[in-house]
Design an enzyme around this catalytic site. Sequence first.
Site, mmCIF file in Angstrom:
data_model
loop_
_atom_site.group_PDB
_atom_site.id
_atom_site.type_symbol
_atom_site.label_atom_id
_atom_site.label_comp_id
_atom_site.label_asym_id
_atom_site.label_seq_id
_atom_site.Cartn_x
_atom_site.Cartn_y
_atom_site.Cartn_z
ATOM 1 N N ARG A 131 0.691 -1.109 -0.012
ATOM 2 C CA ARG A 131 0.093 -0.145 -0.024
ATOM 3 C C ARG A 131 0.343 0.851 -0.006
ATOM 4 N NH1 ARG A 131 -1.549 1.831 4.728
ATOM 5 N NH2 ARG A 131 -2.230 -0.302 5.559
ATOM 6 N N TYR A 190 -17.610 16.856 -14.030
ATOM 7 C CA TYR A 190 -17.800 16.342 -13.342
ATOM 8 C C TYR A 190 -18.714 15.832 -12.662
ATOM 9 C CZ TYR A 190 -18.007 11.043 -14.244
ATOM 10 O OH TYR A 190 -17.758 10.077 -13.519
ATOM 11 N N ASP A 194 -8.255 18.977 -13.122
ATOM 12 C CA ASP A 194 -9.286 18.078 -13.742
ATOM 13 C C ASP A 194 -8.822 18.280 -15.155
ATOM 14 O OD1 ASP A 194 -9.900 15.754 -14.838
ATOM 15 O OD2 ASP A 194 -11.357 15.822 -13.441
ATOM 16 N N LYS A 238 -9.993 6.416 -18.851
ATOM 17 C CA LYS A 238 -10.641 7.313 -19.526
ATOM 18 C C LYS A 238 -8.976 7.336 -21.100
ATOM 19 C CE LYS A 238 -13.833 8.125 -17.989
ATOM 20 N NZ LYS A 238 -13.712 8.608 -17.118
#
Length: 378
Positions: free
Chosen positions: A45, A97, A169, A194
């Site tokens: 992690r 978004y 973003d 994306k």
Amino acid sequence: MRKKTQLIHGGATVDKTTGAVSLPIFQASTFKQQSVGDFVYEYGRTGNPTRNGVETFIADIEQGTHGFAFASGMAAINSVMQLFHAGDHIVVTDDVYGGTYRLLTKVLSRVNIEVSFVNSANLADVQEAIQQNTKAIFIETPTNPLLKITDIKGVAAIAKQHQLLLLVDNTFSTPYWQNPLTLGADIVLHSATKYLGGHSDVIAGLVAVKDEKLAEELHFIQNGSGAILSPHDSWLLVRGMKTLGIRMEEIEQNANELANFLVKHPAVEKVYYPGLITHKGHELHKTQAAGFGGIISFAVKDEATALRVLEQTHYFTLAESLGAVESLISLPAKMTHASIPRDRRLALGIEDGLIRISVGLEDIADLIEDLTQALPQI
Ligand SMILES: Cc1ncc(COP(=O)(O)O)c(C=O)c1O
């Protein structure tokens, strides 16, 4: 190094121990220590060599110094939001978004993070929204789905004046076309699901910064909250990112031709594409990005007409998401932006008959023929 070369040679893409030119998938949750505290990696992690490969890659191509990989774009945004405290206020682009809107208004509102949504394309609105407790400005440019353009340098100047962080973003433009860190942003975020992944086969989020202290804090949050990208997905993402340049060049060409076809079609009432010289933000976008991307939105008469178009296309897959090799088609009002109340949606200009397409890599002649047969004949 130029962009296309950087996409092949950036990041830690060669394995130092074996020379493998594809960084191996280190499917390990923990790492042997030579003696207590003597290790390169400690726990999966906290850090993993494959994840580290994609993290240095995004830092390089965004011209930052540190990168972070998360389990999704939303995990990346949520993790960055952990930089803020109860009572802090953030100024956000109004047609951000839908998932980001939901996170801010329905999840982070529970811990008293305050937000104001403004039309960030208008710098005066951004300036006016700043309060005493404002800590950051969060923008998307171009926006989704109306492709509104915000002046990154202009907002960065406002952020600097008020000592705020500027978060961008950059999912729509990708680091191939636009690098917000070089324009004054502090943090750049991506839904790597994306264009960066590019093949509709991985959900991922990436963040890049250029400041040591911010990087330390983000690593602390990433390790502390744990929404990390898995080694396998990190490898898949690097594989996609290597071809980002040629995909974006080809997508751009297709998108340009399609936008010009739509503008002339009698059943199409409006076309939103920053590459059109008639687009409101066209000139501004050209000053801060090297390309216009592959998202086009266009309005037909009403929802029923839009639904018919969506059902009758063959090469535009009806699906959420964007930025992949295949062309996708969607109805924002009922899909990506369904979580935004209708009144607010209409006020933003997201009409019921608005269709969004994500242009893929098919032959442009097939895409134009397909839309020709799907659109109403007038
Ligand atoms: C601009 C933008 N940011 C963030 C996200 C969220 O990313 P993810 O779906 O990878 O969680 C999306 C998803 O569509 C997006 O379009």
